[in-house]
Design an enzyme around this catalytic site. Structure first.
Site: not given
Ligand code: F6P
Length: 323
Positions: A11, A22, A72, A103, A126-128, A130, A163, A171-172, A187, A222, A255
């Site tokens: 991603g 850099a 990927r 990862d 990664t935006i996750d 993790d 509401r 975040g996978r 939140a 998610e 993203r």
């Molecule tokens: O790992 C980054 C991420 O944006 C996750 O948060 C998400 O689950 C996944 O990639 C989505 O992947 P794609 O862009 O391949 O649908």
């Protein structure tokens, strides 16, 4: 060490371009040539190499996504694909490879190193957020800003109409993005996979908050396993008579966009340091950041351990957000 190649994989993440910039400019400073590989590992297998000069990366520091493109790659998961990749690196006289990604991309780098003993350095992107061994991954801060901006906007509607909003964030399998954006956006509830809550527990808690407050923001990571967004909203509606529930999946807007200053700085620092580490003979390591200092950790360790959630932050949110 005369030629180093760099690729972005998996991603895309805002700040990747600052990092590439850099790498190119630090390498140039040390009389090393940098080759950019387009489309991640797929491009490595297809021999998509191009020489990068310092001016090629001008005006890119702020841009989201990756100027190298990403993918990927299924082929890189095969021995045959990795052998082709090695041949291309050798034919182009590349001495080391820098991999920018999450990862899965780092797992690929680890397998490749172990199989062919080719020097690799990983940079967490990664935006996750993790990845174990680094406080932050490139892209996380920018995504956090985007998510908070979206929640702030949704809150206006939630408050006006009284509401309940369930907002799904990426975040996978991890809840880092959910926790940090949830606390910053105030939140009322943050649901993350790490907590393993049952649907019943969650609905009970919402019912409780709803007695005091009619507009509620629920952040739903998610990776939560207790049921789909639809199931959760139906259960709330059944339990809380007259409740007005809406769902919103933020999706890929998380993203994209301009890289936040902290991601530009992180990208610049990790990119710069990766060249120094390669020149010091380091290999199969990831360059990360811990307490504002760059660190090195074996890629093997970074991919095999789960990065724990900031429990303190989560607990604070639980105390202050239910009103
Ligand atoms: O790992 C980054 C991420 O944006 C996750 O948060 C998400 O689950 C996944 O990639 C989505 O992947 P794609 O862009 O391949 O649908």
């Amino acid at each position: 060490m005369k030629k180093i190649a760099v690729l972005t994989s998996g991603g895309d993440a805002p700040g990747m371009n600052a990092c590439i910039r850099a790498i190119v400019r630090t390498a140039n400073h040390k009389n090393i040539k940098i080759y950019g590989i387009q489309y991640g590992y797929s491009g490595l297998i297809k021999n998509n190499f191009m020489l990068f000069t310092p001016s090629d990366v001008g005006n890119t520091i702020h841009i989201g996504g990756t100027i190298l493109k990403t993918a990927r790659s299924e082929k890189f998961r095969t021995k045959e694909g990795r052998l082709k990749a090695l041949k291309n690196l050798k034919n182009n006289n590349i001495d080391a490879l820098i991999v920018l990604g999450g990862d899965g991309s780092l797992t690929g780098a680890n397998v490749f190193y172990k199989e062919h003993n080719f020097p690799v350095i990983g940079i967490p992107c990664t935006i996750d957020n993790d990845i174990y061994g680094t406080d932050y991954s490139i892209g996380f801060s920018s995504a956090r800003e985007t998510v908070i901006d979206a929640i702030d906007k949704i809150r206006d509607t939630a408050a006006s109409h009284e509401r309940i909003f369930i907002i799904e964030v990426m975040g996978r399998e991890s809840g880092h993005l959910a926790v940090e954006s949830g606390i910053a956006a105030g939140a009322e509830m943050i649901l993350i996979p790490e907590n393993n809550n049952s649907l019943n527990e969650v609905v009970k808690k919402i019912t409780h908050i709803n007695k005091e407050k009619k507009s509620i923001i629920i952040i739903y990571a998610e990776g939560c396993k207790f049921g789909s967004l639809k199931k959760l909203s139906k259960s709330i509606q059944n339990k809380i008579k007259g409740s007005n529930v809406r769902t919103s999946v933020l999706g890929h807007i998380q993203r994209g966009g301009t890289a936040a200053p902290s991601d530009r700085i992180l990208g610049s620092v990790l990119g710069n340091q990766s060249i120094d580490y390669i020149l010091n003979g380091e290999t199969n390591k990831m360059v990360g950041i811990e307490n504002k200092k760059t660190i090195l950790i074996s890629i093997e360790k970074a991919i095999s351990k789960k990065k724990p959630i900031d429990k303190n932050l989560y607990d604070i949110s639980e105390i202050i957000s239910n009103y």
